[in-house]
Design a protein around this motif. Structure first.
Motif, PDB file in Angstrom:
ATOM      1  N   LYS A  75       4.857   6.402   4.325  1.00 17.01           N
ATOM      2  CA  LYS A  75       4.684   7.168   5.509  1.00 17.01           C
ATOM      3  C   LYS A  75       5.488   6.137   7.079  1.00 17.01           C
ATOM      4  O   LYS A  75       5.855   6.439   7.681  1.00 17.01           O
ATOM      5  CB  LYS A  75       2.894   7.299   5.580  1.00 17.01           C
ATOM      6  N   ARG A  92      -7.503  -9.501  -1.822  1.00 17.47           N
ATOM      7  CA  ARG A  92      -7.627  -8.243  -3.305  1.00 17.47           C
ATOM      8  C   ARG A  92      -7.852  -9.569  -4.258  1.00 17.47           C
ATOM      9  O   ARG A  92      -8.637  -9.477  -4.923  1.00 17.47           O
ATOM     10  CB  ARG A  92      -6.811  -7.991  -3.417  1.00 17.47           C
ATOM     11  N   PRO A 135       1.853   4.720  -0.625  1.00 13.23           N
ATOM     12  CA  PRO A 135       1.603   5.613   0.093  1.00 13.23           C
ATOM     13  C   PRO A 135       2.037   5.560   2.225  1.00 13.23           C
ATOM     14  O   PRO A 135       2.965   6.438   2.391  1.00 13.23           O
ATOM     15  CB  PRO A 135       0.508   6.409  -0.278  1.00 13.23           C
ATOM     16  N   MET A 136       0.693   4.610   1.921  1.00 15.59           N
ATOM     17  CA  MET A 136       1.103   4.342   3.392  1.00 15.59           C
ATOM     18  C   MET A 136       2.515   4.177   3.693  1.00 15.59           C
ATOM     19  O   MET A 136       2.679   4.011   4.990  1.00 15.59           O
ATOM     20  CB  MET A 136      -0.554   3.065   4.425  1.00 15.59           C
ATOM     21  N   GLU A 189      -4.664   6.464   5.151  1.00 15.01           N
ATOM     22  CA  GLU A 189      -3.537   6.316   5.517  1.00 15.01           C
ATOM     23  C   GLU A 189      -2.580   5.865   6.668  1.00 15.01           C
ATOM     24  O   GLU A 189      -1.731   5.752   7.174  1.00 15.01           O
ATOM     25  CB  GLU A 189      -2.421   7.168   4.532  1.00 15.01           C
ATOM     26  N   GLU A 190      -3.787   5.957   7.555  1.00 12.80           N
ATOM     27  CA  GLU A 190      -2.833   6.034   9.311  1.00 12.80           C
ATOM     28  C   GLU A 190      -3.717   4.289  10.404  1.00 12.80           C
ATOM     29  O   GLU A 190      -5.058   4.649   9.672  1.00 12.80           O
ATOM     30  CB  GLU A 190      -3.649   7.112   9.886  1.00 12.80           C
ATOM     31  N   MET A 250      -9.522   0.588   0.105  1.00 11.44           N
ATOM     32  CA  MET A 250      -8.518  -0.506  -0.525  1.00 11.44           C
ATOM     33  C   MET A 250      -8.910  -1.589   0.350  1.00 11.44           C
ATOM     34  O   MET A 250      -8.195  -2.230   1.497  1.00 11.44           O
ATOM     35  CB  MET A 250      -7.671   0.271  -0.137  1.00 11.44           C
ATOM     36  N   PHE A 306      -5.670  -5.922  -0.007  1.00 15.06           N
ATOM     37  CA  PHE A 306      -4.607  -5.655   0.023  1.00 15.06           C
ATOM     38  C   PHE A 306      -4.440  -7.650  -0.102  1.00 15.06           C
ATOM     39  O   PHE A 306      -5.118  -7.869   0.758  1.00 15.06           O
ATOM     40  CB  PHE A 306      -3.302  -5.037   0.729  1.00 15.06           C
ATOM     41  N   TYR A 348       0.745  -1.313  -0.165  1.00 16.54           N
ATOM     42  CA  TYR A 348      -0.363  -0.565   0.131  1.00 16.54           C
ATOM     43  C   TYR A 348       0.754   1.229  -0.275  1.00 16.54           C
ATOM     44  O   TYR A 348       1.257   1.545   0.964  1.00 16.54           O
ATOM     45  CB  TYR A 348      -1.204   0.083   1.013  1.00 16.54           C
TER      46      TYR A 348
END
Lengths: 154, 77, 154, 77
Positions: free
Chosen positions: A57, B11, A53-54, B53-54, B5, B7, A51
């Protein structure tokens, strides 16, 4: 950019060059390579997915954690994605510090943290099948089946 | 709408890299349950979640435009 | 030749390449670089001198010790001699093992042993003088002023 | 004759990379004392010795053709 996800083969020297500093007496690198045998089972190739972009980070977060814990440390990490063959490089971690003990410890911390919090997955391909590999931490057990809050945001 | 999303095995199971869904006001747990059923997703009890994204807890409430991600146990390195 | 004394700048990648193996999942490297400041004192440059044939033998001995202690390990070490400027590489140690913990531990063992038994010396040059540096081990003290027999031939 | 190798500060003090000496039958300690006096060498109490590229004890007896080395505390790495 000291923290990267790469679709291309990783140039180890380029990662090392990012942490060279006049104050450093030691640079350690960890190079994770695709091993042929795991518990006697023969791997044909791996596929890594991220993943992105994450993942970047979280790599940056690890870099910041290291700078907090080890004074004067510089860190660079590149993780590969896509199909990897035996002996291909999956990850390169470079850490420079004034003194050598810190360089070893900080580097080891980085790989452990990657295996805890960075959203990257590998699918192993064997002669008789394939599978997404789950948590493979060799040193930490999660009785609850997942990392605790303290692990994620330390 | 919110982007969800997926994964790794999720996915593969869903046959999609992401799902679009109206998730505003729902919790992370709600969305997990909802798509698990719809796409026959497995091992969701060991799957972490992220919002924008956290990492996020199961009881967090999703806002308009938030990007959700379901994150199976990682295996990088 | 996995164990070398070099008068030329060390090519890190070339040292790493010597330990690549299909059975390895991890390669660690230690790169010792010339640091500008030590205890606040500014180094201008260093000169390394070696008793070359014995130094190569002792590096080989360290490699053999590592193979005895960590199954499946491959080791390569190159140490530079001559004049080195700030950030120049003095030593590169590369270790590959099936599992990562061993690669860190074996690498760390190598640098500690180099500082105990390999006949190489550095002369520090500062603005106000120069001096041959004695034992600088950070982790081991020799109350007798020199390594014990057990340290030398372990 | 035997070749006596000198390194680091010993080499600077003696002004020579090696000395040639008849050392057959003498111990390492004998040779140490002998050249220390002749060349005003210092810190020999913390200096290790080698015969033919292997560490040697002070009481070892030197044979014909042996190469001796005096090895101050090392500082590689």
């Amino acid at each position: 950019m000291n923290f990267e996800i790469s679709k291309e083969p990783i140039n180890t020297q380029a990662v090392i060059d990012k942490v060279v500093q006049r104050e450093a007496g030691a640079i350690t690198t960890f190079i994770g390579t695709v091993r042929e045998l795991t518990h006697g089972k023969k791997t044909l190739f791996l596929v890594y997915e991220a993943y992105e972009p994450m993942a970047v980070k979280k790599l940056e977060q690890i870099g910041n954690e290291i700078k907090d814990k080890w004074a004067g440390a510089e860190v660079a990490i590149t993780h590969r994605v896509g199909k990897l063959d035996i002996t291909d490089i999956a990850v390169v971690i470079a850490v420079s510090t004034p003194h050598r003990n810190d360089a070893y410890e900080a580097n080891r911390y980085a790989i452990e943290r990657i295996k805890e919090i960075v959203p990257i997955w590998k699918k192993e391909h064997w002669e008789d099948g394939e599978e997404w590999i789950g948590n493979q931490l060799e040193t930490v057990a999660y009785p609850s089946g997942k990392p605790e809050e303290s692990d994620l945001n330390e | 709408m919110n982007k969800i999303m997926l994964f790794a095995h999720l996915r593969d199971e869903a046959g999609a890299e992401y799902i679009e869904l109206q998730a505003e006001g729902k919790t992370v747990a709600d969305v997990k349950e909802l798509i698990a059923e719809k796409y026959n997703l497995t091992k969701l009890d060991s799957t972490m979640s992220a919002i924008n994204e956290e990492f996020a807890e199961d009881d967090e409430v999703i806002q308009k435009g938030d990007i959700i991600a379901f994150i199976p146990p990682v295996s990088g390195g």
